[in-house]
Design an enzyme around this catalytic site. Structure first.
Site, short mmCIF file in Angstrom:
data_model
loop_
_atom_site.label_atom_id
_atom_site.label_comp_id
_atom_site.label_asym_id
_atom_site.label_seq_id
_atom_site.Cartn_x
_atom_site.Cartn_y
_atom_site.Cartn_z
CG ASN A 1 -2.08 -0.94 1.07
OD1 ASN A 1 -2.48 -1.27 -0.04
ND2 ASN A 1 -2.63 -1.39 2.19
N GLY A 2 2.12 1.12 0.38
CA GLY A 2 3.00 2.28 0.34
C GLY A 2 3.20 2.79 -1.06
CB ALA A 3 3.24 1.13 -4.36
CB ILE B 1 -13.18 -6.95 1.21
CG1 ILE B 1 -12.64 -6.22 -0.02
CG2 ILE B 1 -13.16 -6.03 2.43
CD1 ILE B 1 -13.51 -5.05 -0.47
CB CYS C 1 -7.29 -2.48 8.00
SG CYS C 1 -8.91 -1.74 7.79
CB SER C 2 -6.48 -0.42 3.63
OG SER C 2 -5.58 -1.49 3.43
CG ASP C 3 -9.92 2.45 2.65
OD1 ASP C 3 -8.96 3.23 2.46
OD2 ASP C 3 -10.44 1.77 1.75
CD1 TRP D 1 -13.95 0.19 4.95
CD2 TRP D 1 -14.29 2.37 4.75
NE1 TRP D 1 -13.70 0.51 3.65
CE2 TRP D 1 -13.90 1.87 3.50
CE3 TRP D 1 -14.56 3.73 4.87
CZ2 TRP D 1 -13.77 2.67 2.37
CZ3 TRP D 1 -14.42 4.53 3.74
CH2 TRP D 1 -14.03 4.00 2.52
NE ARG E 1 -16.31 -3.72 2.32
CZ ARG E 1 -15.87 -2.82 1.46
NH1 ARG E 1 -16.50 -2.65 0.30
NH2 ARG E 1 -14.78 -2.11 1.72
#
Length: 828
Positions: free
Chosen positions: A329-331, A355, A440-442, A444, A486
């Site tokens: 995700n750093g990219a 997910i 995590c990433s976002d 949620w 979702r």
């Protein structure tokens, strides 16, 4: 909309053949004959099972439910598909599914091998496979030559292709009797509880004027996001450290993905440790980007409580992703924190997949259950179907193969990873008094799973009905879990449309399962749908599964039962109520969801109101006194299993209902409740009798005192009578007392005798005898007249007697003025 009908064309109806062969499927024993339309068409508008504002839009007769080989009528309403048994008006649960709970549906055609005894060729079977989001795969068979399947698919597309979110059934039926209170008030009340301000109650006036910004010694509620300008996916009110200003919060939000800055989700009332949540930091590819405001905000979660020993509180930063995913995700500008930049911190990666991996795992689990269940979508069973002793059509080796398929799905492994992370977070907060920041990433999906489950372990309040609602509304709804994406519901973003994916399969032979035919092919997606964006994923269902695993480990710690979780999940997937529509609190406010739709929580509460504590939603083993603290499961206990009430209810419907222990326990609970009520009633009667006996005893004591006083008075009167009698006798008179209290005084002078009766008052009697004419009883008295009266007052005679009477009167007048005490006289 009504079903398309052609009066010029004769339709086929279903009729059972009189020659049925035992052990054959319903399809094989049914005979299709041409009958008039009026012979099968009937009105179902007054069905008892129809909900408020639910109307029938299409009707198919002579349909076969392949899973159970049942024949019946299929009805399409504006809310769901209803399958009624042939000849009855009873819906079959397996064949009845809400439209929004359908993940996809496929049209398939299966060729049927001709019987060697029949010269005519059997027509192919026209099937419609419906895949649900609730772990079931349904297959309907339609009579040949009627084109009912084509009409049904067209009707399904028209009903499901919704242009707007408010075209859902939840808005058609409206709030009804299950009115929805404003969830903002409930969020503030939960914040007040966490801050120790439970006496405060939120109101709409408080929300409008912004007077909800209360605080304690360390934390405060800010209205910085009241207009959702700071973060559109966060709630209107945020709980943050008291030492951080709103300006610093605004600066810190720019360093986090989606502006989801670190905020407090739960705080320990005793130690001051907190569980905070956020999205990933924007550190970049080289992991060298920093933000002083973000580092200050995160460090403030370690505020030291007054009176503590002074040791600095440790901060753990729990990254739910695998380490390699965080680096990847750093990219894209994201990444993870560096412990060197955050004081007293330690970074931990939990390795939970994203997910997309959860979606594929859920699909494989569903296929496994359908393939090896008793109601498979191909109409056959893998175990003991029709009396056969086979497993999957093979031998014992196929049993091992089928069990390995469960492991290959990866679902239970994902559940175990989540539970392990949650247990780790709870242990750090409870045992070390450390604060934990989860992301995590976002922030949620996996973040919400971990934070809410950790709160469930740490806070007993969240294990009650009211607390469970507060937990879901706080961490899932208020903090912006994208339910529309979702779960696959219409959304207000973009075109706002959502279509059920449909695919067609070519003809195939009957022994092959429709599931196995299409499991590898992708469904056609609508460009504007959540499926098309590849955002559909059973994240919330996975969380509910984790809750059920904790309930299995701690069966006495939860007020609610697994049945409550199943009904709660079904209500969510059906979109019958508006609580879980849209992707954020902001979107629900823009669509006026609260005012325009019913409330799921009110509906479930209404269900429980009829059964009380004996309702199926209530856990008969619940013991709040035993589990009034944190639950810290050991690692050895984190071995998840299938959740029978949810996973097996369609594939193996007998298994979830076979829990006789729970049934007996509930029956014993009802009996115990009745005995408890009887005991309380008996105790009330005993208390009433005790009160009556006490009052009678008090009256008896009073009567005894009165009797004792009367006896004392009688003794005193006897003594006084004796004294008076001796005093009168000393004057030469004879005194006689009767039982009635009358007194007779006799005065004797030689042969003459006068007798006077003194009833009560001696002095009064003597006085009256002197002033009035008295009868002379002395026959020889010279003053006695013939009529017996005394002539003494006129003649001046009888002076001696008169003087005696006058003296006696004077003496008694003196006695009246004299106080006589017992001590003056001695006893006779």
């Amino acid at each position: 909309m009504t079903a398309p009908r052609n009066s010029s064309r004769r339709l086929r109806s279903l009729r059972y053949s009189s020659e049925k062969m035992e052990g054959t499927g319903s399809w094989d024993v049914l005979e299709w004959t041409k009958l008039d339309q009026a012979s099968w068409s009937s009105s179902y508008s007054n069905l008892d099972c129809l909900l408020d504002s639910e109307r029938i839009t299409f009707e198919c007769c002579g349909v076969i439910l392949i899973n159970t080989n049942e024949a019946g009528t299929l009805l399409l309403t504006n809310f769901r598909i209803l399958f009624l048994r042939e000849g009855t008006r009873d819906p079959v649960p397996l064949g009845t599914i809400p439209l929004v709970a359908i993940e996809k549906f496929n049209k398939t055609v299966q060729k049927v091998q001709s019987n060697r005894h029949q010269s005519t060729k059997n027509p192919p079977k026209r099937l419609l496979q419906v895949t649900g989001k609730d772990m079931r795969i349904i297959v309907y068979g339609f009579p040949p030559g009627t084109k009912q399947r084509r009409s049904l698919v067209d009707a399904l597309l028209r009903c499901s292709n919704l242009e707007r979110v408010w075209d859902l059934y939840a808005f058609t039926c409206g709030p009804s009797k299950f009115g929805n209170k404003n969830p903002k008030e409930r969020l503030l009340n939960e914040y007040f509880r966490l801050l120790g301000k439970g006496s405060l109650r939120a109101s709409m006036n408080m929300i409008k004027d912004g007077s909800f910004s209360v605080s304690n010694d360390f934390w405060r509620i800010t209205d910085l996001n009241s207009n959702y300008n700071l973060c559109p996916t966060y709630p209107f009110a945020l709980m943050v450290p008291k030492s951080i200003s709103d300006e610093e919060l605004t600066q810190a939000s720019t360093f986090r993905a989606k502006s989801r800055l670190p905020v407090i989700s739960w705080c320990h009332p005793g130690t001051g440790a907190v569980i905070a949540r956020s999205s990933q930091p924007l550190v970049g590819l080289m992991m060298n980007m920093r933000s002083n405001f973000d580092e200050k905000l995160v460090a403030s979660f370690c505020t030291q409580l007054a009176g503590h020993k002074g040791a600095p509180r440790k901060l753990y930063i729990a990254d739910a992703r695998p380490r390699k995913n965080a680096l990847a995700n750093g990219a894209m500008g994201g990444g993870s924190e560096s412990s060197s930049n955050y004081l007293q911190s330690e970074i931990v990666f939990f390795g939970i997949d994203n997910i997309h991996a959860m979606r594929e795992s859920f699909s494989r689990l569903r296929d496994y259950l359908d393939m090896h269940g008793t109601t498979s979508s191909d109409g056959t069973s893998s175990f003991l179907r029709h009396g056969g002793w086979t497993w999957g059509g093979g031998n014992l080796s196929s049993m091992s193969a089928s069990v390995s398929l469960l492991g290959e799905s990866g679902w239970l492994s994902h559940i175990q990873s989540i539970l392990a992370g949650v247990a780790w977070i709870a242990a750090r907060v409870a045992m070390e008094s450390a604060s934990v920041l989860v992301h995590c990433s976002d922030g949620w999906d996996r973040t919400t799973q971990l934070v809410s489950l950790a709160c469930l372990l740490l806070d007993p309040y969240y294990r009650t009905f009211a607390g469970f609602q507060a937990l879901v509304e706080k961490d899932w709804l208020a903090f912006g879990h994208p339910f529309s994406d979702r779960i696959g519901m219409p959304n207000v973003a973009g075109s706002g449309s959502f279509e059920l994916p449909i695919q067609s399969s070519s003809a195939s032979s009957f022994p092959s399962s429709p599931v196995r035919q299409t499991s590898g092919s992708a469904a056609t997606q609508s460009p504007g749908s959540s499926h098309g964006l590849n955002n559909y994923s059973p994240i919330f269902l996975q969380w509910v599964d984790c809750v059920s695993q904790l309930m299995r480990m701690y069966p006495c710690a939860f007020e609610f039962s697994p049945t409550f979780l199943v009904d709660f999940t079904d209500c969510l997937l059906s979109c019958r109520f508006g609580n879980f529509l849209c992707n954020s609190e902001k979107e629900r406010q823009e669509c006026r969801i609260t005012e325009s739709s019913g409330c799921l929580w009110a509906y479930l509460t209404d269900l429980r109101s009829f059964g009380g504590t004996s309702h199926a939603h209530c856990n008969p083993l619940y013991d709040p006194s035993r589990y009034n603290g944190a639950l810290l499961p050991p690692a050895a206990a984190l071995a998840p299993t299938l959740w029978p009430q949810f996973h097996l209810r369609w594939a193996c419907p007998v298994e979830p209902d076979a829990s006789e222990t729970e049934f007996q326990c509930r029956a014993m609970s009802v009996k115990h409740l009745e005995m408890k009520k009887g005991k309380e009633e008996a105790e009330r009667k005993v208390d009433a009798l005790s009160s009556t006996v006490e009052s009678l005893n008090e009256e008896l004591r009073k009567e005894r005192n009165i009797s004792r006083a009367a006896k004392e008075s009688a003794k005193r009167a006897i003594k006084e009578r004796g004294v008076i009698s001796r005093a009168v006798q000393s004057l030469g008179c004879k005194v006689n007392f009767t039982r009635s209290g009358d007194c007779t005084v006799e005065v004797e002078d030689g042969p003459q005798k006068c007798s006077h009766s003194i009833p009560h008052d001696v002095s009064e009697s003597i006085s009256s005898s002197v002033s009035e004419d008295k009868v002379c009883e002395a026959l020889l008295c010279p003053l006695r007249a013939r009529e017996g009266t005394c002539r003494w007052p006129d003649a001046g005679c009888c002076a001696q007697n008169g003087s005696q009477f006058v003296g006696l009167k004077a003496n008694f007048e003196a006695f009246e003025k004299l106080s006589i005490y017992d001590s003056y006289f001695t006893a006779e």
